[in-house]
Design an enzyme around this catalytic site. Sequence first.
Site, short mmCIF file in Angstrom:
data_model
loop_
_atom_site.label_atom_id
_atom_site.label_comp_id
_atom_site.label_asym_id
_atom_site.label_seq_id
_atom_site.Cartn_x
_atom_site.Cartn_y
_atom_site.Cartn_z
N HIS A 1 0.83 -1.21 0.00
CA HIS A 1 0.00 0.00 0.00
C HIS A 1 0.86 1.25 0.00
O HIS A 1 1.99 1.26 0.45
CB HIS A 1 -1.01 0.00 1.16
N ASP B 1 -0.27 4.57 1.07
CA ASP B 1 -0.50 5.62 2.07
C ASP B 1 0.30 5.34 3.33
O ASP B 1 0.81 4.24 3.53
CB ASP B 1 -1.99 5.77 2.38
N ASP C 1 5.84 3.36 6.61
CA ASP C 1 4.84 2.30 6.45
C ASP C 1 4.08 2.58 5.16
O ASP C 1 3.45 3.61 5.03
CB ASP C 1 3.87 2.29 7.64
N GLU D 1 -5.14 2.25 2.85
CA GLU D 1 -5.03 1.12 3.76
C GLU D 1 -5.18 1.59 5.20
O GLU D 1 -5.85 0.96 6.01
CB GLU D 1 -3.70 0.41 3.56
N GLU D 2 -4.54 2.70 5.52
CA GLU D 2 -4.51 3.19 6.90
C GLU D 2 -5.87 3.66 7.40
O GLU D 2 -6.11 3.70 8.60
CB GLU D 2 -3.50 4.34 7.02
#
Length: 139
Positions: A29, A31, A68, A99-100
Amino acid sequence: SDAARNIIVKRPASGEGSSFSEPVIIQTHLDMVCEKNSDWSHDWAKDPISTVLRDGWLIAENTTLGADNGIGVAIALALMDSPQTARLPPLELVFTVEEETGLFGAEGLDVSLLKGRRLLNLDSEEFGFIYIGCAGGGD
């Protein structure tokens, strides 16, 4: 890309005998978590991340590093840029969004754009370790 704004990049097989392989989906991902210390002023839209090398580790001062899922993105990009002599199956590199905030990119992924039946999710926090499951799967 698809309607959810995920990015899909396809890399043909390379290396001797690999053209007979099934495609493998590599998912990561894009983000990141944007957090700062409560006593620190930081505008994520304008201010750079201030980094420091400490004891061999790159860290951010007063904010998250924003890495991340940098490990997964870096691995996917390295695979995409591998030499044509590297023995790799066809790759379908999937870079999901949001995703976050709720796995919305993965939820909205247009799987009709993919042919692979095996997927490796590279959302990890440590290089060299394999995790089974999803960090947000229990929410």
